[in-house]
Scaffold this active site. Structure first.
Site, PDB file in Angstrom:
ATOM      1  N   LYS A 195       0.862  -1.177   0.000  1.00  0.00           N
ATOM      2  CA  LYS A 195       0.000   0.000   0.000  1.00  0.00           C
ATOM      3  C   LYS A 195       0.896   1.224   0.000  1.00  0.00           C
ATOM      4  CE  LYS A 195      -3.631   2.430   2.467  1.00  0.00           C
ATOM      5  NZ  LYS A 195      -4.619   2.388   3.543  1.00  0.00           N
ATOM      6  N   LYS A 248      -2.100  -1.495  -3.880  1.00  0.00           N
ATOM      7  CA  LYS A 248      -2.970  -0.329  -3.824  1.00  0.00           C
ATOM      8  C   LYS A 248      -2.154   0.943  -3.906  1.00  0.00           C
ATOM      9  CE  LYS A 248      -6.058   1.869  -0.596  1.00  0.00           C
ATOM     10  NZ  LYS A 248      -6.472   1.982   0.754  1.00  0.00           N
TER      11      LYS A 248
HETATM   12  C1  PBG Z   1      -7.106   3.825   5.281  1.00  0.00           C
HETATM   13  C2  PBG Z   1      -7.618   3.519   3.913  1.00  0.00           C
HETATM   14  C3  PBG Z   1      -7.480   4.369   2.820  1.00  0.00           C
HETATM   15  C4  PBG Z   1      -8.117   3.762   1.742  1.00  0.00           C
HETATM   16  C5  PBG Z   1      -8.628   2.545   2.194  1.00  0.00           C
HETATM   17  N1  PBG Z   1      -8.289   2.404   3.544  1.00  0.00           N
HETATM   18  C6  PBG Z   1      -6.887   5.726   2.720  1.00  0.00           C
HETATM   19  C7  PBG Z   1      -5.652   6.035   3.408  1.00  0.00           C
HETATM   20  O1  PBG Z   1      -4.759   5.196   3.595  1.00  0.00           O
HETATM   21  O2  PBG Z   1      -5.533   7.197   3.798  1.00  0.00           O
HETATM   22  C8  PBG Z   1      -8.213   4.370   0.383  1.00  0.00           C
HETATM   23  C9  PBG Z   1      -9.182   3.811  -0.581  1.00  0.00           C
HETATM   24  C10 PBG Z   1      -9.505   4.692  -1.727  1.00  0.00           C
HETATM   25  O3  PBG Z   1      -8.872   5.750  -1.958  1.00  0.00           O
HETATM   26  O4  PBG Z   1     -10.423   4.328  -2.484  1.00  0.00           O
HETATM   27  N2  PBG Z   1      -6.963   2.829   6.179  1.00  0.00           N
END
Ligand code: PBG
Length: 328
Positions: A195, A248
């Protein structure tokens, strides 16, 4: 003799005959943003067509997705600011509407749906970070028990798959052991393995009002410049017992999806995040791109790169296009 690749593209039948990549509705996961209350259907400004929904509204939306062949859902909570605190207590509290939602969906749809959770502190944290904050630091090991409690509460509520999105070190092993010692060996873990600290999460943070109050997420999410580090994260998640490994965002990281797929024999998930979807939607609203052509092309590229499953805000629209015979 001249080799002529165009022979194999001459008719629609030949092109269909030779299609290397197929994307079906069973590979897609539709995200839902849930809110407390009843009859709530509140559009997220930066994500046209996506809503924060109360459970009653979400049940009907889930039914209409199921009718189109979408069976997998990932759920996120939009929590009122007054319920947030430093330790994200509400995340595993008995009266959390998010946990209630799993019970309601499971009692309504049973095993005809596959429900994925979100484990991270940010939707519930007054600091807006995925882990516990002390001064300028995001504490790792002190965060694990909070994530473990959250995962256990979600498993008890009926979740099929736990989705740790927090990027703390060691959390897959920690959550696996909490689940196993409590009789939830059958509940899976879809780990957010690679991520990245991405700018493409902006609209999602609007949806949940979960942006960090201070600083950024670069001490726990990965540097967009790094590829080999994704292999290290994968090695750890695999050995800690992850059932799925997620990359991601998806589009700017197709090479990462590919490299994980080549190196590991467990399912690879890709999260086509909010910013990727919103930029496409915005271009289409401007008349600069054609939605019904660009959206399927985008999803197909993620599958072609190696994703077994794709989380996308376009899942339902893709399913609708398939049903309408628009994806030949
Ligand atoms: C945070 C989380 C995020 C997303 C899913 N879980 C954002 C972040 O890390 O700030 C993003 C998903 C998206 O942008 O569609 N735990």
């Amino acid at each position: 003799m001249q080799r002529r690749p165009r022979r194999n593209r001459r008719t629609a039948i030949t092109r269909g005959f030779l299609k290397e990549t197929q994307l079906s509705t069973s590979n897609l996961v539709q995200p839902f943003f849930l809110a407390d209350g009843t009859k709530v259907k509140d559009e997220v400004k930066s994500m046209p067509g996506n809503f924060r929904m109360s459970i009653d509204v979400a049940v009907e939306e889930m039914r209409s997705c199921i009718e189109l062949g979408i069976r997998s859902f990932i759920l996120f909570p939009a929590v009122d600011e007054s319920l947030k605190d430093k330790r994200a207590t509400y995340g595993s509290s008995a009266n959390n509407f998010y946990l209630k939602a799993f019970e309601v969906f499971k009692s309504e749809f049973g095993d005809t749906v596959n429900l994925i959770t979100d484990v991270a502190m940010d939707p519930y944290s007054s600091d807006g970070h995925d882990g516990l904050v002390e001064g300028d630091e995001i504490l790792n090991d002190e965060t694990l028990p909070i994530l473990g409690d959250m995962a256990l509460a979600q498993a008890k509520a009926g979740a099929d798959i736990i989705g740790p999105s927090d990027m703390m070190d060691g959390r897959v092993e920690y959550i696996r052991s909490v689940l196993d010692t409590n009789g939830f060996e059958h509940v899976g873990i879809m780990s957010y393995t690679a991520k990245y600290a991405s700018a493409f999460y902006g609209p999602f943070r609007d949806a949940l009002d979960s942006a960090p109050k201070k600083g950024d997420k670069k001490t726990y999410q990965m540097d967009p410049a790094n590829k080999r580090e994704a292999l290290l994260e994968a090695e750890l998640d695999f050995s800690e017992g992850a059932d799925y490994m997620m990359v991601k965002p998806a589009l700017p990281y197709l090479d990462i999806i590919h490299v994980l797929k080549e190196n590991y024999d467990i399912p690879i998930a890709a999260y086509n995040v909010s910013g990727e979807c919103s930029m496409l939607t915005a271009a289409c609203q401007n008349g600069w791109l054609e939605f019904e052509k660009a959206m399927p092309e985008m999803l197909l590229s993620i599958k072609r790169a190696g994703a077994d499953v794709i989380i996308t805000y376009f899942a339902k629209e893709y399913a609708q296009m398939l049903k309408d015979g628009k994806l030949q």
